[in-house]
Design an enzyme around this catalytic site. Structure first.
Site, PDB file in Angstrom:
ATOM      1  NE  ARG A  23      -4.196  -0.831  10.111  1.00 25.61           N
ATOM      2  CZ  ARG A  23      -3.168  -0.418   9.386  1.00 25.61           C
ATOM      3  NH1 ARG A  23      -3.210   0.709   8.721  1.00 25.61           N
ATOM      4  NH2 ARG A  23      -2.095  -1.155   9.321  1.00 25.61           N
ATOM      5  NE  ARG A  32       2.146  -4.670  11.095  1.00 24.35           N
ATOM      6  CZ  ARG A  32       3.225  -4.539  10.321  1.00 24.35           C
ATOM      7  NH1 ARG A  32       4.389  -5.010  10.724  1.00 24.35           N
ATOM      8  NH2 ARG A  32       3.135  -3.924   9.168  1.00 24.35           N
ATOM      9  CE  LYS A  70      -2.037  -1.025   3.908  1.00 25.59           C
ATOM     10  NZ  LYS A  70      -1.341  -2.287   4.246  1.00 25.59           N
ATOM     11  NE  ARG A 113       6.548  -0.717  10.300  1.00 21.99           N
ATOM     12  CZ  ARG A 113       5.585  -0.559   9.416  1.00 21.99           C
ATOM     13  NH1 ARG A 113       5.843   0.049   8.268  1.00 21.99           N
ATOM     14  NH2 ARG A 113       4.361  -0.980   9.636  1.00 21.99           N
ATOM     15  NE  ARG A 132       8.498  -2.893   6.460  1.00 17.04           N
ATOM     16  CZ  ARG A 132       7.269  -2.426   6.266  1.00 17.04           C
ATOM     17  NH1 ARG A 132       7.030  -1.607   5.262  1.00 17.04           N
ATOM     18  NH2 ARG A 132       6.295  -2.762   7.067  1.00 17.04           N
TER      19      ARG A 132
HETATM   20  P1  AP5 Z   1       4.766  -1.474   1.903  1.00 10.82           P
HETATM   21  O1  AP5 Z   1       4.584  -0.650   0.681  1.00 10.82           O
HETATM   22  O2  AP5 Z   1       5.320  -0.829   3.123  1.00 10.82           O
HETATM   23  O3  AP5 Z   1       3.405  -2.241   2.261  1.00 10.82           O
HETATM   24  P2  AP5 Z   1       2.242  -1.765   3.203  1.00 10.82           P
HETATM   25  O4  AP5 Z   1       1.023  -2.502   2.754  1.00 10.82           O
HETATM   26  O5  AP5 Z   1       2.180  -0.280   3.266  1.00 10.82           O
HETATM   27  O6  AP5 Z   1       2.788  -2.400   4.563  1.00 10.82           O
HETATM   28  P3  AP5 Z   1       2.939  -1.758   5.989  1.00 10.82           P
HETATM   29  O7  AP5 Z   1       3.644  -2.823   6.771  1.00 10.82           O
HETATM   30  O8  AP5 Z   1       3.579  -0.429   6.003  1.00 10.82           O
HETATM   31  O9  AP5 Z   1       1.418  -1.607   6.317  1.00 10.82           O
HETATM   32  P4  AP5 Z   1       0.620  -1.745   7.576  1.00 10.82           P
HETATM   33  O10 AP5 Z   1      -0.719  -1.561   7.044  1.00 10.82           O
HETATM   34  O11 AP5 Z   1       0.789  -2.946   8.432  1.00 10.82           O
HETATM   35  O12 AP5 Z   1       1.320  -0.641   8.471  1.00 10.82           O
HETATM   36  P5  AP5 Z   1       0.951   0.878   8.756  1.00 10.82           P
HETATM   37  O13 AP5 Z   1       2.197   1.643   8.660  1.00 10.82           O
HETATM   38  O14 AP5 Z   1      -0.221   1.324   7.973  1.00 10.82           O
HETATM   39  O15 AP5 Z   1       5.664  -2.734   1.489  1.00 10.82           O
HETATM   40  C1  AP5 Z   1       6.036  -3.709   2.430  1.00 10.82           C
HETATM   41  C2  AP5 Z   1       7.410  -4.290   2.023  1.00 10.82           C
HETATM   42  O16 AP5 Z   1       7.273  -4.971   0.789  1.00 10.82           O
HETATM   43  C3  AP5 Z   1       8.491  -3.213   1.820  1.00 10.82           C
HETATM   44  O17 AP5 Z   1       9.728  -3.720   2.240  1.00 10.82           O
HETATM   45  C4  AP5 Z   1       8.472  -2.993   0.297  1.00 10.82           C
HETATM   46  O18 AP5 Z   1       9.705  -2.551  -0.205  1.00 10.82           O
HETATM   47  C5  AP5 Z   1       8.111  -4.384  -0.215  1.00 10.82           C
HETATM   48  N1  AP5 Z   1       7.339  -4.347  -1.459  1.00 10.82           N
HETATM   49  C6  AP5 Z   1       6.421  -3.428  -1.857  1.00 10.82           C
HETATM   50  N2  AP5 Z   1       5.906  -3.748  -3.077  1.00 10.82           N
HETATM   51  C7  AP5 Z   1       6.507  -4.929  -3.437  1.00 10.82           C
HETATM   52  C8  AP5 Z   1       6.409  -5.770  -4.575  1.00 10.82           C
HETATM   53  N3  AP5 Z   1       5.567  -5.496  -5.598  1.00 10.82           N
HETATM   54  N4  AP5 Z   1       7.174  -6.903  -4.613  1.00 10.82           N
HETATM   55  C9  AP5 Z   1       8.014  -7.212  -3.583  1.00 10.82           C
HETATM   56  N5  AP5 Z   1       8.171  -6.432  -2.479  1.00 10.82           N
HETATM   57  C10 AP5 Z   1       7.424  -5.324  -2.414  1.00 10.82           C
HETATM   58  O19 AP5 Z   1       0.472   0.775  10.290  1.00 10.82           O
HETATM   59  C11 AP5 Z   1       1.364   0.455  11.336  1.00 10.82           C
HETATM   60  C12 AP5 Z   1       0.604   0.468  12.651  1.00 10.82           C
HETATM   61  O20 AP5 Z   1       0.081   1.791  12.914  1.00 10.82           O
HETATM   62  C13 AP5 Z   1      -0.627  -0.444  12.752  1.00 10.82           C
HETATM   63  O21 AP5 Z   1      -0.289  -1.775  13.088  1.00 10.82           O
HETATM   64  C14 AP5 Z   1      -1.447   0.266  13.833  1.00 10.82           C
HETATM   65  O22 AP5 Z   1      -0.952  -0.011  15.127  1.00 10.82           O
HETATM   66  C15 AP5 Z   1      -1.209   1.737  13.515  1.00 10.82           C
HETATM   67  N6  AP5 Z   1      -2.212   2.283  12.581  1.00 10.82           N
HETATM   68  C16 AP5 Z   1      -1.976   2.772  11.326  1.00 10.82           C
HETATM   69  N7  AP5 Z   1      -3.118   3.168  10.739  1.00 10.82           N
HETATM   70  C17 AP5 Z   1      -4.105   2.923  11.628  1.00 10.82           C
HETATM   71  C18 AP5 Z   1      -5.514   3.103  11.588  1.00 10.82           C
HETATM   72  N8  AP5 Z   1      -6.140   3.600  10.504  1.00 10.82           N
HETATM   73  N9  AP5 Z   1      -6.237   2.756  12.680  1.00 10.82           N
HETATM   74  C19 AP5 Z   1      -5.634   2.253  13.787  1.00 10.82           C
HETATM   75  N10 AP5 Z   1      -4.304   2.052  13.892  1.00 10.82           N
HETATM   76  C20 AP5 Z   1      -3.538   2.378  12.812  1.00 10.82           C
END
Ligand code: AP5
Length: 195
Positions: free
Chosen positions: A88, A144, A13, A133, A127
């Site tokens: 979410r 998660r 994402k 992280r 990662r």
């Molecule tokens: P990446 O692009 O970072 O994927 P992502 O889906 O954004 O993954 P995240 O781990 O950042 O998402 P998340 O939803 O768990 O965390 P968030 O920060 O929102 O890619 C992931 C990896 O894959 C990278 O290494 C990338 O290089 C690689 N990659 C990308 N594309 C690829 C491809 N095509 N092929 C191969 N590799 C690839 O949330 C973190 C925490 O914050 C949550 O757990 C929660 O505690 C809190 N939080 C955030 N938002 C909310 C909310 N709305 N409500 C409540 N709590 C929240």
């Protein structure tokens, strides 16, 4: 365009939101990035969120909705935005709908990234090694994923009912996935696909 990005943790994402934001010239708004910056700066928001994030749980809906309400009201988001990691929960989805209705606006699409669990686990392990992280550690990542299935997955039906859901295969090169995002957005906007 006002777009939300859905998908399990590690589905790409954030990577795709930044690229699409450049193509559409709108801001990519990541609640995860906002929260991580707050934790780093030790702001009151960061101090509240840190322990929750480290456990892989979700920060409260009230806190996140108020954060998004303020962020989408900023000047750079007037012409549209991409929301990465929000909504979410169904409650956040309903709150976003109300917030946009109040502003006389609507959502253009909800893009859902589909990636098998085995690929997600590999990406997160990579990662965790490269960036360290805290919530990418295997046990936290499993939590998660569990939280995602329970709280976030129901949003797919929520947006499908509204004719806004656009599924995207998230496996492949970053460029290939970006091209699929463009195709999916074009398809969801065609009048025959609208509810
Ligand atoms: P990446 O692009 O970072 O994927 P992502 O889906 O954004 O993954 P995240 O781990 O950042 O998402 P998340 O939803 O768990 O965390 P968030 O920060 O929102 O890619 C992931 C990896 O894959 C990278 O290494 C990338 O290089 C690689 N990659 C990308 N594309 C690829 C491809 N095509 N092929 C191969 N590799 C690839 O949330 C973190 C925490 O914050 C949550 O757990 C929660 O505690 C809190 N939080 C955030 N938002 C909310 C909310 N709305 N409500 C409540 N709590 C929240």
């Amino acid at each position: 365009m006002r777009i939300v990005f859905l998908g399990p943790p590690g589905s790409g994402k954030g990577t795709q939101a930044k690229l699409l934001a450049e193509r559409l010239k709108v801001p990519a708004i990541s609640t995860g990035d906002i929260l991580r910056a707050a934790v780093k700066d030790r702001t009151p928001l960061g101090l509240q969120a840190q322990a929750i994030m480290e456990k892989g749980e979700l920060v409260s809906d009230a806190l996140i909705v108020s954060l998004i309400r303020d962020r989408v009201a900023q000047t750079d988001a007037r012409g549209g935005f991409i929301l990465d990691g929000f909504p979410r929960t169904l409650e956040q989805g309903r709150a976003l709908e109300t917030l946009l209705l109040e502003a006389g606006e609507g959502l253009s699409a909800a893009v859902n990234f589909e990636v098998p669990e085995s690929a997600l686990v590999d990406r997160m392990a990579g990662r965790a090694r490269a960036e360290g992280r805290a919530d990418d550690r295997p046990e936290t990542f499993r939590e998660r994923l569990r939280v995602y299935r329970e709280k976030t997955e129901p949003l797919q039906a929520f947006y499908a009912e509204r004719g806004l859901l656009a599924g995207v295969d998230g496996v492949g090169t970053v460029e290939a996935v970006a091209a699929r995002v463009d195709e999916a957005l074009a398809a969801v906007r065609r009048p025959e696909n609208r509810a």
